[in-house]
Scaffold this motif. Structure first.
Motif, short mmCIF file in Angstrom:
data_model
loop_
_atom_site.label_atom_id
_atom_site.label_comp_id
_atom_site.label_asym_id
_atom_site.label_seq_id
_atom_site.Cartn_x
_atom_site.Cartn_y
_atom_site.Cartn_z
N ASP A 1 -13.68 -11.77 13.42
CA ASP A 1 -12.91 -12.48 12.73
C ASP A 1 -13.07 -12.58 11.32
OD1 ASP A 1 -11.59 -13.08 14.90
OD2 ASP A 1 -12.60 -15.04 15.29
N GLU A 2 -14.60 -12.53 10.83
CA GLU A 2 -14.99 -12.67 9.27
C GLU A 2 -14.56 -11.11 8.81
OE1 GLU A 2 -16.54 -13.31 5.55
OE2 GLU A 2 -15.69 -14.46 7.26
N ALA A 3 -14.72 -10.02 9.49
CA ALA A 3 -14.20 -8.82 8.98
C ALA A 3 -12.95 -8.84 8.67
CB ALA A 3 -14.71 -7.59 10.03
N LEU A 4 -11.94 -9.32 9.70
CA LEU A 4 -10.23 -9.13 9.52
C LEU A 4 -9.96 -10.07 8.34
CD1 LEU A 4 -8.24 -7.92 10.82
CD2 LEU A 4 -7.70 -9.73 12.30
N ARG A 5 -10.71 -11.19 8.19
CA ARG A 5 -10.55 -12.23 7.02
C ARG A 5 -10.72 -11.36 5.60
NH1 ARG A 5 -12.47 -14.59 3.18
NH2 ARG A 5 -14.61 -13.93 3.54
N ARG A 6 -11.87 -10.66 5.41
CA ARG A 6 -12.11 -10.06 4.41
C ARG A 6 -11.25 -8.87 3.98
NH1 ARG A 6 -18.92 -8.85 4.31
NH2 ARG A 6 -19.47 -11.06 4.71
N ILE A 7 -10.72 -8.08 5.11
CA ILE A 7 -9.69 -7.34 4.97
C ILE A 7 -8.34 -7.73 4.54
CG2 ILE A 7 -8.30 -5.28 6.24
CD1 ILE A 7 -10.83 -4.95 8.26
N ASP A 8 -8.03 -8.79 5.19
CA ASP A 8 -6.69 -9.52 4.71
C ASP A 8 -6.74 -9.99 3.33
OD1 ASP A 8 -5.70 -8.63 7.25
OD2 ASP A 8 -5.87 -10.61 8.07
N ASP A 9 -7.74 -10.57 3.04
CA ASP A 9 -7.85 -11.17 1.68
C ASP A 9 -7.59 -10.13 0.44
OD1 ASP A 9 -8.94 -13.28 -0.13
OD2 ASP A 9 -10.45 -12.15 -0.72
N VAL A 10 -8.50 -9.25 0.74
CA VAL A 10 -8.50 -7.93 -0.28
C VAL A 10 -7.15 -7.26 -0.02
CG1 VAL A 10 -9.45 -5.55 -0.86
CG2 VAL A 10 -11.02 -7.51 0.12
N ARG A 11 -6.54 -7.32 0.91
CA ARG A 11 -5.09 -6.55 1.10
C ARG A 11 -4.14 -7.52 0.22
NH1 ARG A 11 -0.11 -6.59 2.44
NH2 ARG A 11 0.60 -4.79 3.28
N SER A 12 -4.20 -8.85 0.44
CA SER A 12 -3.36 -9.72 -0.35
C SER A 12 -3.63 -9.71 -1.91
CB SER A 12 -3.44 -11.05 0.04
OG SER A 12 -3.24 -11.30 1.21
N ARG A 13 -4.99 -9.50 -2.31
CA ARG A 13 -4.98 -9.23 -3.74
C ARG A 13 -4.59 -8.05 -4.24
NH1 ARG A 13 -11.58 -9.51 -3.41
NH2 ARG A 13 -11.11 -8.58 -5.58
N LEU A 14 -4.93 -6.74 -3.59
CA LEU A 14 -4.20 -5.51 -3.98
C LEU A 14 -2.70 -5.63 -4.04
CD1 LEU A 14 -4.26 -2.46 -4.79
CD2 LEU A 14 -4.79 -2.10 -2.41
N ALA A 15 -1.99 -6.11 -2.95
CA ALA A 15 -0.47 -6.38 -2.92
C ALA A 15 0.03 -6.98 -4.25
CB ALA A 15 -0.01 -6.77 -1.67
N GLU A 16 -0.92 -8.42 -4.57
CA GLU A 16 -0.32 -9.10 -5.62
C GLU A 16 -0.37 -8.29 -6.80
OE1 GLU A 16 -1.15 -13.59 -7.44
OE2 GLU A 16 -2.15 -12.76 -5.53
N LEU A 17 -1.48 -7.59 -7.05
CA LEU A 17 -1.71 -6.95 -8.27
C LEU A 17 -0.65 -5.64 -8.40
CD1 LEU A 17 -5.73 -6.62 -8.29
CD2 LEU A 17 -4.23 -7.72 -10.00
N LEU A 18 -0.48 -5.19 -7.50
CA LEU A 18 0.52 -3.99 -7.42
C LEU A 18 2.05 -4.51 -7.84
CD1 LEU A 18 -0.63 -2.16 -4.16
CD2 LEU A 18 -0.30 -1.14 -6.94
N ASP A 19 2.39 -5.70 -7.52
CA ASP A 19 3.71 -6.20 -7.89
C ASP A 19 3.71 -6.79 -9.41
OD1 ASP A 19 4.78 -5.66 -5.55
OD2 ASP A 19 4.01 -7.51 -4.80
N GLY A 20 2.53 -6.76 -10.04
CA GLY A 20 2.58 -7.36 -11.42
C GLY A 20 2.12 -6.19 -12.36
N GLN A 21 1.58 -6.34 -13.72
CA GLN A 21 1.30 -5.48 -14.72
C GLN A 21 -0.29 -5.01 -14.32
OE1 GLN A 21 1.44 -7.43 -18.45
NE2 GLN A 21 3.55 -6.69 -18.74
N VAL A 22 -0.12 -3.69 -14.26
CA VAL A 22 -1.40 -3.03 -13.92
C VAL A 22 -2.04 -2.03 -15.38
CG1 VAL A 22 -1.10 -2.88 -11.59
CG2 VAL A 22 -0.25 -0.98 -12.95
N ALA A 23 -3.16 -1.65 -15.34
CA ALA A 23 -3.91 -1.15 -16.22
C ALA A 23 -3.64 0.52 -16.27
CB ALA A 23 -5.33 -1.43 -16.32
N VAL A 24 -2.80 0.88 -15.49
CA VAL A 24 -2.49 2.32 -15.20
C VAL A 24 -1.15 2.83 -15.32
CG1 VAL A 24 -4.69 2.73 -13.97
CG2 VAL A 24 -2.43 2.28 -12.74
#
Length: 264
Positions: free
Chosen positions: A218-241
């Protein structure tokens, strides 16, 4: 009574690939700093320049050469080596699409360089062209693929084939750790334009805690889902590349690289 053994894997343009290799690096868990001694195999990736007759004529050609110390269909284990050497054209196509594994040679440290030529060095110098939003989306897609396999979903429609890890920890800790790694690397790539190899310490430790089975499912899946949400949110905004590679720059280098390699 004799025991019949299956041959090791070797297919593709072996002679052309090995004679015209311009770059080879360590990839896999070792490159990321995630190898566990006595548990992981050795993965290598290279790039070679195809023969002019393969590029311009009708000579038979393959787009890569593969060598494995295990037979076809068998899992690699400790002490085994998996090698793939891509033809330059295929390597560039995959890199331009943002394939996470293909991007590794661009940021490999000198200690992981197994074959390095002047053309290989030039290829690595193009790394900024392949640090893109498009690549970030591929990291996200690969994360989702690992997560689906962890859950027994997706094209395989079953739990990953490491029953010893499931028996020991309740889930496939290797798939879970790589899902988290892909998310963390995707975030680093689109926010800094770089990939740290091995992983940054703040990214490596949570991945290794999962891989070693030090946290529950459960903790492993929570970490994965948290990072996934962060990456998806960043991709929808301004990025440095950049959004995608400048293919005029990449194509121009490729033409000159082939001509110089063959002294045209």
């Amino acid at each position: 009574m004799s025991t019949k053994t299956s041959p090791n894997v070797s297919h593709g343009d072996r002679d052309v690939a090995l004679a015209n290799e311009i770059l080879r690096v360590t990839v896999g868990s070792g490159a990321h700093g995630m190898a566990i001694e006595g548990h992981d195999d050795n993965d290598e990736m290279g790039v070679y320049v195809q023969h002019p007759a393969q590029l311009l004529g009708l000579s038979p050609t393959a787009s890569h050469y593969v060598s494995r110390t295990q037979p076809e269909g068998s899992r690699s284990g400790p002490g085994d080596t998996d090698l793939v050497i891509y033809a330059l054209r295929k390597f560039i196509r995959l890199a331009a699409a943002g394939n996470p594994t293909i991007l590794i040679p661009f940021w490999s440290p000198s200690s992981d360089l197994l074959v390095s030529t002047p053309l290989g060095d030039e290829l690595r110098s193009l790394r900024s062209q392949f640090a893109t939003r498009q690549a970030g989306r591929r990291f996200l897609g690969y994360l989702d693929g690992q997560r689906d396999r962890l859950l027994g979903r997706g094209r395989q429609s079953r739990v990953p084939n490491r029953p010893e890890l499931v028996a020991a920890h309740g889930y496939d800790t290797k798939y879970a750790s790589h899902a988290l790694r892909l998310g963390l690397q995707g975030i680093e790539l689109i926010t800094t334009g770089q990939l740290s190899l091995p992983l940054r310490s703040e990214d490596l430790e949570p991945c290794m805690e999962i891989k070693r089975g030090q946290v529950g499912y459960d903790e492993a899946l929570r970490r994965i889902d948290d990072v996934r949400s962060r990456l998806a949110e960043l991709l929808d905004g301004q990025v440095a590349v950049r959004d995608e590679p400048d293919m005029d720059v990449v194509n121009n280098w490729m033409v000159h690289a082939h001509r110089r390699h063959w002294d045209w």
